[in-house]
Design a protein around this motif. Structure first.
Motif, mmCIF file in Angstrom:
data_model
loop_
_atom_site.group_PDB
_atom_site.id
_atom_site.type_symbol
_atom_site.label_atom_id
_atom_site.label_comp_id
_atom_site.label_asym_id
_atom_site.label_seq_id
_atom_site.Cartn_x
_atom_site.Cartn_y
_atom_site.Cartn_z
ATOM 1 N N ASP A 260 0.862 -1.190 0.000
ATOM 2 C CA ASP A 260 0.000 0.000 0.000
ATOM 3 C C ASP A 260 0.901 1.244 0.000
ATOM 4 O O ASP A 260 1.221 1.793 1.054
ATOM 5 C CB ASP A 260 -0.896 -0.024 1.251
ATOM 6 N N THR A 262 0.490 4.323 -0.647
ATOM 7 C CA THR A 262 -0.018 5.562 -0.050
ATOM 8 C C THR A 262 0.150 5.540 1.461
ATOM 9 O O THR A 262 0.524 6.548 2.076
ATOM 10 C CB THR A 262 -1.512 5.733 -0.416
ATOM 11 N N ALA A 263 -0.124 4.380 2.065
ATOM 12 C CA ALA A 263 0.027 4.278 3.525
ATOM 13 C C ALA A 263 1.489 4.291 3.939
ATOM 14 O O ALA A 263 1.846 4.817 5.002
ATOM 15 C CB ALA A 263 -0.657 3.002 4.023
#
Ligand code: FAD
Length: 332
Positions: A260, A262-263
């Motif tokens: 992920d 973005t995280a």
């Protein structure tokens, strides 16, 4: 490489056998070991096709000045078609995993823990504050009796990532086997690591290990939810311009993230805030978020390499957007 011939071995390998020699060398890939340099240090000579389609041969003996710049080269100099690697007689290795080492003890006893085998890795998620230490011995060397810094030998095979099958990993519990089937953590015919993941890694001067561990422990509660695992290793200094272990014995902090981006991005920024002031250099083959200016400060021979790339490839045939961002000469 000729290693299919029996009786030959490399001094060390990365955590997986699935990668190509050219790709691993181009990105400065390394394993672990106080006295083990990255794979690129084994390169004695290379042959590449340059931007004009000409074959160029470079060797450590014939080109002592340029050669250290041309090995970890990110594909920027041309297409490597042949590599000559230093080899040694084949050897056997056994490995044991030791469980339950506190990170405080790891920092305090760092040298002793990493001297406990030929190649040593500590795996942790930073929260809880515990590590598993994977110790690989060349058979014939004395195995540590009992525990490593209070960590106790596992009685069943382990995987660095909780919930993944230990069957994917090379044999443990002290069972000897050939170097290429013990130095990597993962078996060639099986999924390495998690399979679906992102990775980052930073190499720091080894003497910064305890400070870096303390800073990462402080980030632990933020890191753990996004981590499959994190691996701490040691890498011996080399002379290759773009090697993250260039001219300094190093400690490497690797992070296997959930897939992920973005995280993960804000955590990369926090890790870099914590580690860049300690002299961190990023692994070229993994995710990092340093600005070009930070990279320029972190990598002492980056400008020399950019000039070399310009010389080999003046029209930028092998340049892409990523290289254009990283290499100072191409930012003009
Ligand atoms: C599960 C997993 C575990 C890993 N473990 C480790 C580890 O233990 N230690 C570590 O340091 N890294 C590790 N890595 C990172 C890995 O070693 C690097 O990403 C490496 O580059 C992968 O090799 P590859 O053959 O897949 O490279 P590729 O992705 O094929 O190539 C990487 C780059 O090398 C260059 N290149 C490739 N072939 C050539 C060529 N013939 N000529 C010129 N340039 C070329 C290109 O620039 C290319 O973009 C791991 C990665 C994964 C996915």
């Amino acid at each position: 490489m000729g290693l299919e011939r029996p009786g030959l071995a490399l001094a060390n390998l990365a955590s997986l056998p699935h990668i190509s020699a050219a790709g691993a060398i181009a990105t400065g890939t390394h394993g672990s070991g106080d006295h083990n340099q990255g794979l690129a240090s084994a390169v004695l000579a290379l042959e590449l096709v340059d931007a004009d389609g000409e074959l160029r041969e470079l060797s450590r003996d014939a080109d002592p000045v340029l050669f250290p710049g041309a090995v970890v080269a990110l594909g920027a100099l041309g297409v490597v078609t042949e590599l000559t690697l230093a080899v040694e007689p084949a050897y056997d290795v056994s490995q044991r995993v030791h469980l339950g080492l506190s990170l405080e003890r790891l920092a305090a006893d760092f040298d002793a823990v990493f001297a406990s085998g030929y190649s040593v890795s500590a795996f942790t998620s930073w929260d809880p504050d515990r590590a598993a230490v994977w110790v690989k011995h060349r058979t014939g060397a004395a195995e540590p009796a009992g525990s490593v810094a209070g960590a106790v030998p596992a009685t069943t095979p382990q995987h660095p990532i909780g919930g993944m099958p230990a069957h994917n990993c090379t044999a443990q519990l002290g069972e000897p086997g050939p170097w290429h089937d013990r130095l990597p953590h993962f078996r060639a015919a099986f999924t390495p690591s998690r399979g679906d993941e992102l990775q980052s890694e930073y190499l720091l001067p080894r003497e910064q290990a305890a400070t870096a561990i303390a800073r990462l422990r402080a980030l632990g509660p933020r890191l753990a939810p996004l981590l499959h695992t994190s691996e701490i290793r040691t890498v011996a200094a080399d002379d290759l311009w773009l090697s993250p272990a260039y001219r300094r014995d190093s400690v490497a902090f690797h992070f296997t993230w959930i897939a992920d981006p973005t995280a993960v991005a804000p955590l990369l920024a926090s890790i870099e805030d914590a580690l860049l002031p300690l002299g961190a250099r990023p692994h070229w083959g993994k995710l990092f978020s340093c600005t070009p200016e930070q990279l320029d400060r972190a990598v002492p021979r980056l400008r020399d390499f950019a000039a070399l790339a310009q010389d080999f490839d003046p029209k930028g045939k092998f340049r892409n957007d990523l290289l254009a961002t990283w290499l100072p000469a191409s930012q003009a």
